[in-house]
Structure formats: C-alpha cells, structure tokens
Design a protein around this motif. Structure first.
Motif, PDB file in Angstrom:
ATOM      1  N   GLN A  99    -107.318 -30.539  12.611  1.00 58.34           N
ATOM      2  CA  GLN A  99    -107.189 -31.956  12.242  1.00 58.34           C
ATOM      3  C   GLN A  99    -108.469 -32.714  12.545  1.00 58.34           C
ATOM      4  O   GLN A  99    -108.908 -33.544  11.743  1.00 58.34           O
ATOM      5  N   ALA A 100    -109.064 -32.410  13.707  1.00 58.74           N
ATOM      6  CA  ALA A 100    -110.311 -33.089  14.066  1.00 58.74           C
ATOM      7  C   ALA A 100    -111.370 -32.796  13.009  1.00 58.74           C
ATOM      8  O   ALA A 100    -112.059 -33.701  12.526  1.00 58.74           O
TER       9      ALA A 100
ATOM     10  N   LEU B  88    -110.523 -34.579   9.683  1.00 60.06           N
ATOM     11  CA  LEU B  88    -110.794 -36.020   9.708  1.00 60.06           C
ATOM     12  C   LEU B  88    -112.293 -36.295   9.692  1.00 60.06           C
ATOM     13  O   LEU B  88    -112.772 -37.174   8.989  1.00 60.06           O
ATOM     14  N   TYR B  89    -113.039 -35.503  10.467  1.00 61.88           N
ATOM     15  CA  TYR B  89    -114.470 -35.756  10.586  1.00 61.88           C
ATOM     16  C   TYR B  89    -115.164 -35.548   9.244  1.00 61.88           C
ATOM     17  O   TYR B  89    -116.035 -36.305   8.861  1.00 61.88           O
TER      18      TYR B  89
ATOM     19  N   ASN C 191    -113.670 -35.591   6.390  1.00 62.86           N
ATOM     20  CA  ASN C 191    -112.927 -36.256   5.340  1.00 62.86           C
ATOM     21  C   ASN C 191    -112.349 -35.284   4.313  1.00 62.86           C
ATOM     22  O   ASN C 191    -112.454 -35.488   3.105  1.00 62.86           O
TER      23      ASN C 191
ATOM     24  N   THR D 247    -109.314 -33.944   2.460  1.00 58.03           N
ATOM     25  CA  THR D 247    -108.028 -34.599   2.248  1.00 58.03           C
ATOM     26  C   THR D 247    -106.966 -33.611   1.814  1.00 58.03           C
ATOM     27  O   THR D 247    -106.837 -32.551   2.394  1.00 58.03           O
ATOM     28  N   GLN D 248    -106.222 -33.979   0.808  1.00 60.93           N
ATOM     29  CA  GLN D 248    -105.030 -33.197   0.515  1.00 60.93           C
ATOM     30  C   GLN D 248    -105.314 -31.772   0.047  1.00 60.93           C
ATOM     31  O   GLN D 248    -104.452 -30.923   0.140  1.00 60.93           O
TER      32      GLN D 248
ATOM     33  N   ALA E 268    -104.740 -29.806   2.888  1.00 64.69           N
ATOM     34  CA  ALA E 268    -103.312 -29.826   3.209  1.00 64.69           C
ATOM     35  C   ALA E 268    -102.529 -28.913   2.274  1.00 64.69           C
ATOM     36  O   ALA E 268    -101.654 -28.176   2.700  1.00 64.69           O
ATOM     37  N   PHE E 269    -102.879 -28.939   0.997  1.00 64.66           N
ATOM     38  CA  PHE E 269    -102.187 -28.083   0.032  1.00 64.66           C
ATOM     39  C   PHE E 269    -102.382 -26.617   0.389  1.00 64.66           C
ATOM     40  O   PHE E 269    -101.462 -25.817   0.316  1.00 64.66           O
TER      41      PHE E 269
ATOM     42  N   ALA F 200    -100.260 -25.874   3.497  1.00 62.87           N
ATOM     43  CA  ALA F 200     -98.819 -26.135   3.459  1.00 62.87           C
ATOM     44  C   ALA F 200     -98.017 -24.903   3.056  1.00 62.87           C
ATOM     45  O   ALA F 200     -96.833 -24.810   3.324  1.00 62.87           O
TER      46      ALA F 200
ATOM     47  N   TYR G 141    -101.982 -40.788   2.349  1.00 64.43           N
ATOM     48  CA  TYR G 141    -102.006 -39.510   3.037  1.00 64.43           C
ATOM     49  C   TYR G 141    -102.987 -39.550   4.192  1.00 64.43           C
ATOM     50  O   TYR G 141    -102.713 -39.064   5.282  1.00 64.43           O
ATOM     51  N   ARG G 142    -104.143 -40.176   3.935  1.00 64.54           N
ATOM     52  CA  ARG G 142    -105.150 -40.275   4.989  1.00 64.54           C
ATOM     53  C   ARG G 142    -104.605 -41.093   6.168  1.00 64.54           C
ATOM     54  O   ARG G 142    -104.758 -40.727   7.322  1.00 64.54           O
TER      55      ARG G 142
ATOM     56  N   MET H 239    -118.193 -41.523  14.929  1.00 63.66           N
ATOM     57  CA  MET H 239    -116.848 -41.222  14.456  1.00 63.66           C
ATOM     58  C   MET H 239    -115.918 -41.094  15.666  1.00 63.66           C
ATOM     59  O   MET H 239    -116.345 -40.682  16.735  1.00 63.66           O
TER      60      MET H 239
ATOM     61  N   ILE I  20    -105.494 -35.497  19.381  1.00 62.08           N
ATOM     62  CA  ILE I  20    -106.241 -34.253  19.226  1.00 62.08           C
ATOM     63  C   ILE I  20    -106.917 -33.874  20.540  1.00 62.08           C
ATOM     64  O   ILE I  20    -106.854 -32.731  20.990  1.00 62.08           O
TER      65      ILE I  20
END
Lengths: 341, 333
Positions: A175-176, A179-180, A182, A184-185, A188-189, A192, B178-179, B308, B314
């Motif tokens: 996750q880190a 997020l860092y 960016n 996105t889905q 996730a896809f 999942a 989602y974000r 950031m 986390i």
C-alpha cells in the motif's frame, strides 16, 4: 495390517476412481457451460466447431478462442494446482488450516507486483508473472523459517496468525508503494484475483510448471501419506523425512507460486477442496491428491462462471466469489473440534 | 511491584508523549521549536506559527493520541474479556467491518464529502458492532465461547471475508473515490480537522473514564467465570457491556483514522510487561503505550518520505507485524 483396514483402503480406492470419473464428467460439463454462456451466448455446436474446426473470420469463434477458452483453461489448472498445494501443506504440516491464501502467499505476490508496477513500469506480462512467483515464494519461505525457529509446537492457530501477520505486513508495504507511486486500480485489479485478463502467452508460460508440479505431487503422494501419520512414525517406517519435506515445499512453491502469479489473490481453494475430498476418499494422499486436482479445477471453473454472471456485465473479482464460499467453510472447520485449536 | 513504582512508570510514559510531541513538532516540512510551540500556545507566536500549530499539527496529534488510546483500550478489554492475549480489534475483524460499512456508504451515497462529519463514526460503529456480533455469534458453541483460540480464528476468517467484500466493491468506485478509500483503508490521520477532534476526543475520554471506573469488574472477569460469579459479578451482562464498549472504541477510532491494526495488540502487551495485569494500572498504561505508538508512527510517516506522507496505519503495521511475529515465535503455546 488388519483385514478391516484393507477393506477400507480398497473401498477408498474405488471411491477415488468414482470421484475422479464423475469429477471429470462434471468438469467437462462446467467447461462447456462456461464457454457457451456469457455476455454473448453460443450454442454447444458452435462451441464444438470453434474448438475443433476454428474459422477465425467468424466473430463467435474469435470470442471463444481469445476470451473464453484461455480463461476457462486457467481456471482448470489453477484450481487443480491450488487444491493440490493445499492438500500437500495440510499433509506435511498436519495442519487442517493450511492454504496458500491464509499463509500469506497472495500478499507476497501482491508485494512483488507493487514493486514491479512502481519501479519497472515497462515490465512485460511474463516478467510480472515471474516476479509474482518470487513474491509468493518469499512469503512461503518466511512462514517455514518462522515455524522452524519458533519455540514449542506450531499449532494450526499459530500458523494462521503468522500467515495473517505476514499478510498484513506485505499488504502495508504494498500500500505504501502504491500510494507513493500513485498506482491506482490497475494494481488493485491485478491483486484482487481473477482470470479475466489471462492470455494464451501467459497460459503457455505457466502451464508446464503446473503440470510438472502436479506430476511431482502424485509421485510424492505415498510419502506424504506416511508423513501425515506423524514424523516419528514416518522415521520408524524408514522414510527420509527431511528429504520428503524439502521436496514437498518445492512442489508447493511451484504449484501455489505459479497459480498466484496467474490469478492473484484467490484464497481458501486449497483449504476447501482437500477437506471435501478427504470426506469422500479418506486420508490416503495417493487418492486425495488426484481427486483434489479434478475437484479443484471443477470448483474454480464454477466460481469463475459465477464471478462473470453474479453482476453481469460487470466482473466480480474471482477472489471475492471464492471467499464467499471459502469463509463460511473456514468458519465451519474452525468450529469443529480440531486438535490443537 | 509497588503501586508507587507503577505510577512512576505511568508518569514516565506521559512524559514520553510530551517529548514525542515536541520532537514531532520540530521535524517535517514545517517545523516549530519547543520554545516556539510554548510561545504560540500562550498566544504570542506569529500568525504563521499559529496556523501551523492550531490548524495542522495540533488536531492531527490530538487525534493520533486519541486513536492510540482508543485502540489500545479496546484491545485491552477484548483480551481481558476473552482471556486471550491475541485479541485485537484488527485481528478480530472489527476494523474490517467498519471499513466495509464506509465502502458501502461511499458506493451508495457517492461520497463522504457531502455527508455530515458526525455520520462517519456512527456508520463505522455500526459496521464494527455488526462484525463483532458475527464473530462472537459464530464462535459460540453450546451456549458459551468454548475456546479463545477459536474466537481469534473466527475473527481472522470473518475479517478476510469482509475485506474481500470491500475489495470487490471498491473496484466499482470511480478512480478518484477509489484513491480516497484506499488512503482511508490504509489508515491515516492526516485529514484531521477540529471537527473530527471534537467528535472523537469526548467519546474516547468518556469511554476510557467509564472502563477505568469499572476496572475491578474487568479484573474479576479475567479471573474466570466461576471466580467472577463468586465475587458477585453478573458475568454475561458485564461481558456484553464491555464488548459493546470495545466495539464502540474501535469503531470511533477506525472512523477517525482508518484501518489501523496491531495497536490493540501491542499496547496492552507492552503495558502488561511494565505494570502487570491489574486493570487499574494496565488500562492507563495500555492507553499511553497505544498513544505513543500511533504518535510515533504518525511522525515517522510524515518525515521518512518527505514531502510525501505515509499513512499511519502502514507504519504501525510495519512496526507491529514483526513485533507480533516475534511474540508468536517466543510463545510456548
């Protein structure tokens, strides 16, 4: 060996043969169903023609070849591989709760995928598969390392908790990264869990590994039965316990690693199927392993079919559909009085 | 250990929080020295310093402290009531329940931005309580929770089911939503506002006060059902009450800071090694340990990948998971 046990063993052999035969018939039926129904429906004659006398100028044949067929084949081999991997883990560790997802292999694969998406965005699909394989392997080795280093007996509950915390750690780091950078889905896809985007190339890359893994599993099945009776018993029967354990770890690594790399986070299959199979054919892994392969394939084809149909035209992630069935089953296993809980 | 020594430990932990607070203020993109902090608090700072302290840092740190307290106390209650050192709102699936409730709201009502802020804790609490009811209901057998381990395993199972549902649903959200949800699910305190402080602080303070007031009852329950009955405690009613409070605490914290796991596990565990298992001392010590953990994680999250920010949840998981694994490896059974 008493006469009674011999009869049971023979009965179980017959039951295993029947389970496999009926399983294969149902599997073929499920495959046909899954190929013919979907966003566009085809009759079975078209499916038959498309597979055995393909004419790529026809749209139905294209859809069947490019979308439906690879997808259903992936479901078959991955279902077989995850179930057999689960059966082996349960036998070797004598732990009824062993499963690739619960042990954190899915999270390990997700971690590797996050790193690839972030640092090697141009990586090919096959490169991603290899990375995911390595990630799942890291989780598996962590679990084995920790349980080897632990003080006292490693109960089923402890194993699940170690798996859960390794998962949480891997997910946190992924996750880190996500997020860092960016991500996105798309990420996730991938994680999942699903077989929707699998191509012939990916299938061709992974299938040999899984076939070799399944064959090795069958070869090892006798030793796993002996080991599942307990380590002391196995040594007494003259088995080289260390060697069998290492070989089974290797087979689990190949089967589960390859599967997770293809479909992402699909848990509970390896828990569910061997339990059901054991109910039919008893506790001999010579029967459990082939039956798990057939029923695992059948289960995942049906689950994927469900994932497409539940909320058509949207895809529901396969991992979620399997969890829908797997979680209640897991809870049922936990509720029963298992040794060590 | 004398009670004086225990009080000294509690005072030392309180002091640690103040020092951590000062360190946190003095690091990061916008810094204030301890002297400037005191000046500003007394109303003598520049308007820029005032803005940094009161608008950005103070609400966030107060919220971090509250979340740490709430989760650690929730874990402490769950561990006492189930007589199981491994109980934690994250592991028991309570956080996942609150998370699913939030995802559902986001999906069906199109956003949290338009919803009133007081609605979030209520929704999260609803999800938390539903998840806990499910976990306890499923681990009941022949009229009572037979095995603490079964409870934890049921929690893991229910938690992964709820998480799968959240993942499946979150794929349907728009990219922007989602974000939002993925940041929220990762556990973060950075959207802290005075409004969420105003909602969270009183709830945590009141609940903590109440639990602390009833710490003797919790001690009795921890001794075992027979002992508790002998001491005149209506065990089923009290247990239910404590479970409700634990879910409420976890729900409020999850609403304010997202999915932060391990605090409820580690806070009480460290506290127990410091002051023993009498809840009169264990509860405040756990609360302070939890607050230190979350405050530390928030500070680290702010400075390690500047500019950031890494979500608090986390960092807590990266600190907490190895510690938990270490505990599991050491535990004999």
């Amino acid at each position: 060996m008493s006469k009674g046990t011999q009869i049971t063993t023979k009965n179980n052999y017959v039951k295993a043969v029947w389970t496999i035969l009926i399983g294969i018939v149902l599997l073929l039926f499920a495959v046909a169903l899954s190929i013919s129904l979907g966003a566009a429906n085809f009759d079975l004659a078209t499916v038959w023609q498309a597979i055995f006398a393909p004419d790529m100028s026809l749209l139905p044949h294209q859809i069947i070849w490019e979308l439906r067929l690879p997808r259903v084949l992936v479901a078959v081999i991955v279902g077989a591989a995850l179930s057999v991997a689960g059966a082996i883990m349960q036998g070797v560790t004598r732990n009824p709760l062993a499963d690739a997802g619960l042990l954190g292999l899915n999270a390990g694969s997700g971690f590797a995928i996050a790193i690839c998406f972030a640092f090697f965005p141009a990586m090919s699909q096959l490169g991603l598969l290899a990375a995911s394989f390595v990630g799942a392997g890291i989780s598996l080795l962590l679990i084995y390392g920790i349980s080897a280093a632990a003080r006292g007996a490693f109960t089923p509950a402890k194993l699940v908790l170690v798996g859960a915390s390794i998962s949480m750690l891997m997910i946190a780091i992924s996750q880190a990264i996500a997020l860092y950078f960016n991500l996105t889905q798309g990420f996730a896809f991938w994680t999942a869990g699903g077989v929707a985007i699998v191509t012939w190339d990916q299938l061709a890359f992974v299938t040999p590994f899984i076939v070799i893994g399944l064959l090795l599993a069958v070869l090892l099945s006798r030793s796993i039965t002996v080991l599942s009776l307990g380590e002391k018993m196995a040594i007494g029967l003259g088995q080289r316990v260390g060697l069998v354990k290492i070989l089974s770890l290797l087979v689990v690594l190949i089967l589960a690693g390859a599967s997770v790399s293809l479909v992402g986070a699909v848990g509970f299959v390896g828990l569910l199927i061997p339990h059901i199979v054991r109910h039919f054919v008893g506790s001999d892994y010579r029967y459990i392993i082939p039956c798990s392969a057939v029923l695992g394939g059948l289960f995942l084809v049906l689950a994927d079919f469900g994932a497409r149909m539940i909320n058509a035209p949207y895809e529901t992630p396969l991992g979620a559909v399997v969890a829908l069935i797997g979680v209640p089953f897991f809870l049922h296993v936990v509720r029963k009085d298992i040794k060590g809980i | 250990m004398t009670s004086r020594r225990k009080l000294l430990i509690i005072a030392a932990l309180g002091l640690t929080i103040i020092i951590l607070f000062m360190i946190s203020m003095a690091t990061g993109v916008s810094k204030l020295s301890p002297f400037e902090v005191i000046q500003t608090l007394l109303g003598m700072g520049s308007s820029k310093q005032h803005l940094i302290l009161f608008e950005f840092r103070l609400p966030r740190m107060l919220l971090s402290i509250c979340i740490g307290i709430g989760l650690a106390v929730s874990g402490c209650i769950l561990q006492g009531v189930s007589r199981n050192d491994l109980a934690d709102p994250g592991i028991l699936g309570i956080n996942a329940g609150a998370g699913l409730a939030i995802v559902l709201v986001l999906l069906f009502f199109g956003g949290l931005g338009s919803a009133p802020a007081w609605l979030m804790p209520i929704i999260a609490f609803g999800g938390a309580i539903a998840a806990m009811a499910l976990v306890y209901g499923l681990s009941y057998k022949r009229g009572h929770v037979t095995s603490a381990t079964r409870l934890v395993l049921t929690g893991v199972g229910v938690g992964s089911g709820l998480l799968a549902a959240s993942t499946a649903l979150s794929l349907r959200l728009s990219e922007e939503q989602y974000r939002l949800i993925s940041i929220w699910l990762a556990g973060n305190v950075w959207n802290a506002s005075w409004l969420s402080v105003a909602i969270t602080v009183p709830v945590i303070v009141i609940l903590f006060g109440f639990v602390f007031y009833k710490s003797r009852v919790l001690n009795a329950i921890t001794l075992g059902d027979d002992m508790a009955l002998g001491l005149g405690v209506n065990i089923n009613r009290q247990r239910l009450l404590f479970l409700l409070i634990a879910a409420l605490l976890a729900g409020v914290c999850v609403a304010a800071g997202g999915n932060i796991a391990f605090v409820g596990l580690i806070g009480p565990h460290v506290a127990r090694s410091l002051v023993g298992s009498n809840h009169k001392y264990l509860l405040p010590t756990s609360a302070l340990c939890g607050a230190i953990l979350v405050l530390l994680a928030d500070t680290l999250g702010r400075i390690i990948l500047q500019p950031m920010e890494v979500p608090t949840g986390i960092i807590v998981a990266i600190i907490g998971a190895p510690y938990f694994l270490y505990l599991l490896m050491r535990a004999k059974n």
